[in-house]
Design an enzyme around this catalytic site. Sequence first.
Site, PDB file in Angstrom:
ATOM      1  N   ALA A 117      34.360 106.596  28.541  1.00 27.10           N
ATOM      2  CA  ALA A 117      35.415 105.732  29.062  1.00 27.10           C
ATOM      3  C   ALA A 117      34.910 104.669  30.034  1.00 27.10           C
ATOM      4  O   ALA A 117      35.678 103.780  30.410  1.00 27.10           O
ATOM      5  CB  ALA A 117      36.492 106.578  29.747  1.00 27.10           C
ATOM      6  N   LYS A 150      36.238 101.243  38.798  1.00 25.30           N
ATOM      7  CA  LYS A 150      37.019 102.140  37.947  1.00 25.30           C
ATOM      8  C   LYS A 150      38.287 102.602  38.650  1.00 25.30           C
ATOM      9  O   LYS A 150      38.431 102.518  39.870  1.00 25.30           O
ATOM     10  CB  LYS A 150      36.178 103.352  37.537  1.00 25.30           C
ATOM     11  CG  LYS A 150      35.122 103.024  36.492  1.00 25.30           C
ATOM     12  CD  LYS A 150      35.715 102.377  35.251  1.00 25.30           C
ATOM     13  CE  LYS A 150      36.569 103.334  34.433  1.00 25.30           C
ATOM     14  NZ  LYS A 150      37.200 102.661  33.270  1.00 25.30           N
ATOM     15  N   TYR A 196      40.042  98.163  38.013  1.00 20.90           N
ATOM     16  CA  TYR A 196      40.561  98.539  36.700  1.00 20.90           C
ATOM     17  C   TYR A 196      41.460  99.757  36.864  1.00 20.90           C
ATOM     18  O   TYR A 196      41.140 100.681  37.622  1.00 20.90           O
ATOM     19  CB  TYR A 196      39.418  98.888  35.743  1.00 20.90           C
ATOM     20  CG  TYR A 196      38.622  97.704  35.253  1.00 20.90           C
ATOM     21  CD1 TYR A 196      39.203  96.727  34.461  1.00 20.90           C
ATOM     22  CD2 TYR A 196      37.272  97.572  35.563  1.00 20.90           C
ATOM     23  CE1 TYR A 196      38.479  95.638  34.006  1.00 20.90           C
ATOM     24  CE2 TYR A 196      36.527  96.494  35.113  1.00 20.90           C
ATOM     25  CZ  TYR A 196      37.137  95.528  34.336  1.00 20.90           C
ATOM     26  OH  TYR A 196      36.409  94.451  33.894  1.00 20.90           O
ATOM     27  N   HIS A 246      43.968 100.806  33.778  1.00 21.91           N
ATOM     28  CA  HIS A 246      44.209 101.351  32.429  1.00 21.91           C
ATOM     29  C   HIS A 246      45.259 102.457  32.484  1.00 21.91           C
ATOM     30  O   HIS A 246      45.008 103.617  32.134  1.00 21.91           O
ATOM     31  CB  HIS A 246      42.899 101.884  31.836  1.00 21.91           C
ATOM     32  CG  HIS A 246      41.837 100.830  31.671  1.00 21.91           C
ATOM     33  ND1 HIS A 246      41.944  99.809  30.752  1.00 21.91           N
ATOM     34  CD2 HIS A 246      40.659 100.637  32.320  1.00 21.91           C
ATOM     35  CE1 HIS A 246      40.874  99.034  30.823  1.00 21.91           C
ATOM     36  NE2 HIS A 246      40.084  99.492  31.770  1.00 21.91           N
ATOM     37  N   ALA A 298      37.771 101.242  22.689  1.00 25.85           N
ATOM     38  CA  ALA A 298      39.156 101.168  23.172  1.00 25.85           C
ATOM     39  C   ALA A 298      39.603 102.419  23.904  1.00 25.85           C
ATOM     40  O   ALA A 298      40.790 102.555  24.231  1.00 25.85           O
ATOM     41  CB  ALA A 298      40.091 100.899  21.990  1.00 25.85           C
ATOM     42  N   ILE A 299      38.690 103.327  24.198  1.00 26.49           N
ATOM     43  CA  ILE A 299      39.073 104.620  24.768  1.00 26.49           C
ATOM     44  C   ILE A 299      39.724 104.472  26.138  1.00 26.49           C
ATOM     45  O   ILE A 299      40.551 105.301  26.535  1.00 26.49           O
ATOM     46  CB  ILE A 299      37.846 105.569  24.833  1.00 26.49           C
ATOM     47  CG1 ILE A 299      38.276 107.002  25.135  1.00 26.49           C
ATOM     48  CG2 ILE A 299      36.811 105.059  25.817  1.00 26.49           C
ATOM     49  CD1 ILE A 299      39.154 107.623  24.061  1.00 26.49           C
ATOM     50  N   ASP A 300      39.402 103.426  26.898  1.00 31.53           N
ATOM     51  CA  ASP A 300      40.060 103.213  28.188  1.00 31.53           C
ATOM     52  C   ASP A 300      41.565 103.089  28.030  1.00 31.53           C
ATOM     53  O   ASP A 300      42.320 103.406  28.956  1.00 31.53           O
ATOM     54  CB  ASP A 300      39.526 101.940  28.856  1.00 31.53           C
ATOM     55  CG  ASP A 300      38.320 102.208  29.745  1.00 31.53           C
ATOM     56  OD1 ASP A 300      38.199 103.334  30.241  1.00 31.53           O
ATOM     57  OD2 ASP A 300      37.502 101.296  29.930  1.00 31.53           O
ATOM     58  N   ARG A 353      28.340 101.247  39.022  1.00 29.74           N
ATOM     59  CA  ARG A 353      28.805  99.916  39.377  1.00 29.74           C
ATOM     60  C   ARG A 353      29.426  99.941  40.784  1.00 29.74           C
ATOM     61  O   ARG A 353      29.740 101.003  41.318  1.00 29.74           O
ATOM     62  CB  ARG A 353      29.829  99.415  38.353  1.00 29.74           C
ATOM     63  CG  ARG A 353      29.234  99.082  37.006  1.00 29.74           C
ATOM     64  CD  ARG A 353      30.308  98.723  35.982  1.00 29.74           C
ATOM     65  NE  ARG A 353      31.111  99.866  35.584  1.00 29.74           N
ATOM     66  CZ  ARG A 353      32.105  99.816  34.715  1.00 29.74           C
ATOM     67  NH1 ARG A 353      32.448  98.655  34.160  1.00 29.74           N
ATOM     68  NH2 ARG A 353      32.779 100.911  34.392  1.00 29.74           N
ATOM     69  N   ASP A 407      40.511  92.384  11.157  1.00 34.71           N
ATOM     70  CA  ASP A 407      41.412  91.900  12.205  1.00 34.71           C
ATOM     71  C   ASP A 407      42.658  91.314  11.538  1.00 34.71           C
ATOM     72  O   ASP A 407      42.602  90.866  10.386  1.00 34.71           O
ATOM     73  CB  ASP A 407      40.726  90.835  13.062  1.00 34.71           C
ATOM     74  CG  ASP A 407      41.415  90.631  14.404  1.00 34.71           C
ATOM     75  OD1 ASP A 407      40.847  91.045  15.429  1.00 34.71           O
ATOM     76  OD2 ASP A 407      42.521  90.058  14.441  1.00 34.71           O
ATOM     77  N   GLU A 420      42.456  94.493  34.323  1.00 37.99           N
ATOM     78  CA  GLU A 420      42.559  94.326  32.870  1.00 37.99           C
ATOM     79  C   GLU A 420      43.818  93.593  32.419  1.00 37.99           C
ATOM     80  O   GLU A 420      43.921  93.224  31.244  1.00 37.99           O
ATOM     81  CB  GLU A 420      42.467  95.674  32.146  1.00 37.99           C
ATOM     82  CG  GLU A 420      43.668  96.594  32.291  1.00 37.99           C
ATOM     83  CD  GLU A 420      43.637  97.471  33.518  1.00 37.99           C
ATOM     84  OE1 GLU A 420      44.497  98.359  33.642  1.00 37.99           O
ATOM     85  OE2 GLU A 420      42.737  97.275  34.381  1.00 37.99           O
TER      86      GLU A 420
END
Length: 371
Positions: free
Chosen positions: A299, A75, A94, A96, A268-270, A15, A198, A118
């Site tokens: 990730a 990233k 991003y 994180h 959700a690993i980020d 990206r 949820d 994010e």
Amino acid sequence: MRIGVPAEIKDHEDRVGLVPASVRELTHRGHEVAVEAGAGHGIGVSDADYEAAGAKIVARADDIWAKSEMVIKVKEPLSAERKKLRPGQVLFTYLHLAPDPEQTRDLLASGATCIAYETVTSPTGALPLLTPMSEVAGRMAVQVGAHYMENATGGRGMLLGGVPGVAPAEVLILGGGVSGANAALIAIGMGADVTVVDRNTDVLRRLVAQHGTRIKTVFSTQHAIATHIATADLVIGTVLIPGAAAPKLVTRALLQTMKKGAVIVDVAIDQGGCTETSRATTHSDPTYVVDGVIHYCVANMPGGVARTSTFALNNATLPFALALADKGWKEALKDDRHLRDGLNVHAGKVTHPAVAAALGYTCEPVENALA
């Protein structure tokens, strides 16, 4: 403003921070945009395309970092990149940070102003710069999970949608937000037996309204997760607490109740992952096995479909990039409280409450940074 777009250096990350159309918008307003040579090759965009949009092509990443007032990436900066940041420079990407104390320390030491995609919010409470990548990751999670359920990859040898006379796979989706809803959409379309867990009953109602009896919804409790994880063939973890580390919904004890050859895809690993046994992997080495369960914890999942992801991301980030460039970061944040929510680090201080709480820092009020 002088804006720099370096090529991404994370494993198989193709990206890029700006596409030519975004560059044209910035240069049309009088800003200078420098793009590292070859940065767009992974999405099928040439250096000539960027030059036609008004960008200057720069051969060395070091020059991008050294001369730019604002760096726009995708990233989080890796260690070598973080060393190039300087006081007063703006980083828009991003981050994180909650599960990444090393990156946080380096950003604090740099003195830079770091705005995280994010944690930028919207008037509805959504996360507009995270949403497009959550959509991509949710949809990818099903096709990735289906692949690793095959015998050749160590899975149980199941076709996700089954065939007449043979039951489909059971897919358990933890979290019904953007990623979870998109995962459900694809899994249902492929014919799987889909259950979404949820704690927000409005989320569950929305999913039922969209899919009707093709989806099962369950209010999230420890008992509910334990019950459904034992029968699942594919578990997709998508839970998110904005800016904070993801809660560990799947413990090692629960993992041991799963079927051998079952697959976990931890979107959700980020933010650290939502299973106790999750650790970040790469596109080059995407999986590992714990207690007979295949874990896929890449990730930067959307980097695997870099062209789609880059254009989707730019659609969301461009208005904010224009505001930062036109007004300067301080005025842009003063004028937009939602962009202000994106400020994570400034001048050696953590400025986002969730990041500060996750890593044990004192949170500097954003208002102080803007004073």
